[in-house]
Design a protein around this motif. Sequence first.
Motif, short mmCIF file in Angstrom:
data_model
loop_
_atom_site.label_atom_id
_atom_site.label_comp_id
_atom_site.label_asym_id
_atom_site.label_seq_id
_atom_site.Cartn_x
_atom_site.Cartn_y
_atom_site.Cartn_z
N ARG A 1 0.85 -1.20 0.00
CA ARG A 1 0.00 0.00 0.00
C ARG A 1 0.88 1.24 0.00
O ARG A 1 1.89 1.30 0.70
N ALA A 2 0.44 2.25 -0.76
CA ALA A 2 1.22 3.49 -0.79
C ALA A 2 0.29 4.70 -0.83
O ALA A 2 -0.76 4.67 -1.48
N ALA B 1 -3.38 3.86 -1.25
CA ALA B 1 -4.09 3.95 0.03
C ALA B 1 -5.24 4.96 -0.04
O ALA B 1 -6.15 4.93 0.79
N LEU C 1 -2.68 4.24 7.03
CA LEU C 1 -1.34 3.87 6.56
C LEU C 1 -0.57 3.31 7.76
O LEU C 1 -0.48 3.98 8.79
N SER D 1 3.28 0.13 5.17
CA SER D 1 2.93 0.89 3.97
C SER D 1 4.08 1.80 3.59
O SER D 1 5.09 1.88 4.29
#
Length: 404
Positions: A60-61, A94, A125, A129
């Motif tokens: 996830r970013a 995200a 987050l 992440s």
Amino acid sequence: MSSHRTDPPATPQTRASSTVTQRVSVSFEYPVVFTRNALHPRNDALADALRRMPCPGKARALACVDRGLAEARPLLVGQLREYFHARGDALELAGPPLLVPGGEEAKNAWDSVREILWTAGNCHLDRHSAVLAVGGGSVLDMVGFAASILHRGVRLVRMPSTTLAQNDAGVGIKNGMNEHGQKNFVGTFAPPEAVINDVELLTSLTDRDWRGGLAEAFKVAIIKDAGFFASLAEHAQAMRRRDLDAVARAVRRCAELHLEHIRTSGDPFETGSARPLDFGHWSAHKLELLSGHRLGHGQAVSIGMALDTCYAESRGLVSPDERQAVLRGLIETGLPVFDPLLDVRDPLGRRAVLAGLEDFREHLGGQLTVTLPRSIGRRVEVHHVDAGDVDRAVDRLRRLAREA
Ligand SMILES: NC(=O)c1ccc[n+]([C@@H]2O[C@H](COP(=O)([O-])OP(=O)(O)OC[C@H]3O[C@@H](n4cnc5c(N)ncnc54)[C@H](O)[C@@H]3O)[C@@H](O)[C@H]2O)c1
Ligand SMILES: [Zn+2]
């Protein structure tokens, strides 16, 4: 009211100390990838960067994008979304990409730091992440700072989008914010998880930003690598014409030299007072300020290097031919080597730019250390700069710039 405290008399017990020495070794490793069209769905570089650290489930970013870059490239945010969508089995955004102010303003914008922290919180987050920062050096510095304090530091992947950011600001281990009226007064050292240098991003830069980063390439070449200097000088006109291959080569070599410096200088966290990479910078910082930022940083550094090279010539450190090669290389790249601001005097009749030496000394913590070229490709550190010789170097530079 006054209070009075008397310490108990020291006994052998109170004087005795015992020490436990804590030693922790940490080594950092991060890839700096040179690529083209990083957001093409078939380009693996960004996905590999986000998946370097094994994490449960998808990587996830939170993407933070330079608003100036997004305006110059209206398709970019869509391409970023598409990239994540096309690799939906492995990657996840995200939340919607967050646009942040571009340019130096980014580093005055504490509101943006808070906005990143809040957005990160709202989209949960966590420490597995990453934050993805896309933009110029200013945005990378601000977003990198936010990432370094979020959960005490989450992984940061950088996609630098200016020549300066790709060959300098984006590949190192520092970030910074402006505070107390000073540049980079606040910041942290925080190595990135990965850096993706996509040279195609540079095509939308203004001439000023395109050339500004090249001044820094000349800087490291002049003090560290004669072969690199020769190559820059040979391709100066091509770089000025915005030949992407010529600039890609310059950016890559300059980035390599920066990485090598961080790796081998013995002072990655800059506690000492020697700053070889600040060649040309004592006057550049002052000129930027005196000009009210009419001169970009790279343009000011170009003038600062020209001045210090003339000064080095007067000390017998560089020959007239070497000094001429430096000036010609900068000029052919489209960089300035002189500005009338060098002639501005303070109320006492001193050149105003000389105050830059005093600021520099203070910034270094008391002792002045200025790096000068010794021939080309080598350097020497001096702790005293003679104001009279600087005066004469300015006069000579004015004449040489006129004749060029
Ligand atoms: N952390 C470090 O080690 C380090 C090293 C050197 C410099 N810096 C910092 O970097 C900053 C300067 O960064 P910079 O020279 O990259 O400029 P910048 O980040 O200030 O960007 C200049 C302008 O270009 C726009 N822009 C960015 N990418 C673009 C693109 N591809 N096309 C069109 N426009 C684009 C930005 O929105 C901005 O308006 C300074 O604050 C300096 O202190 C940091
Ligand atoms: Zn610089």
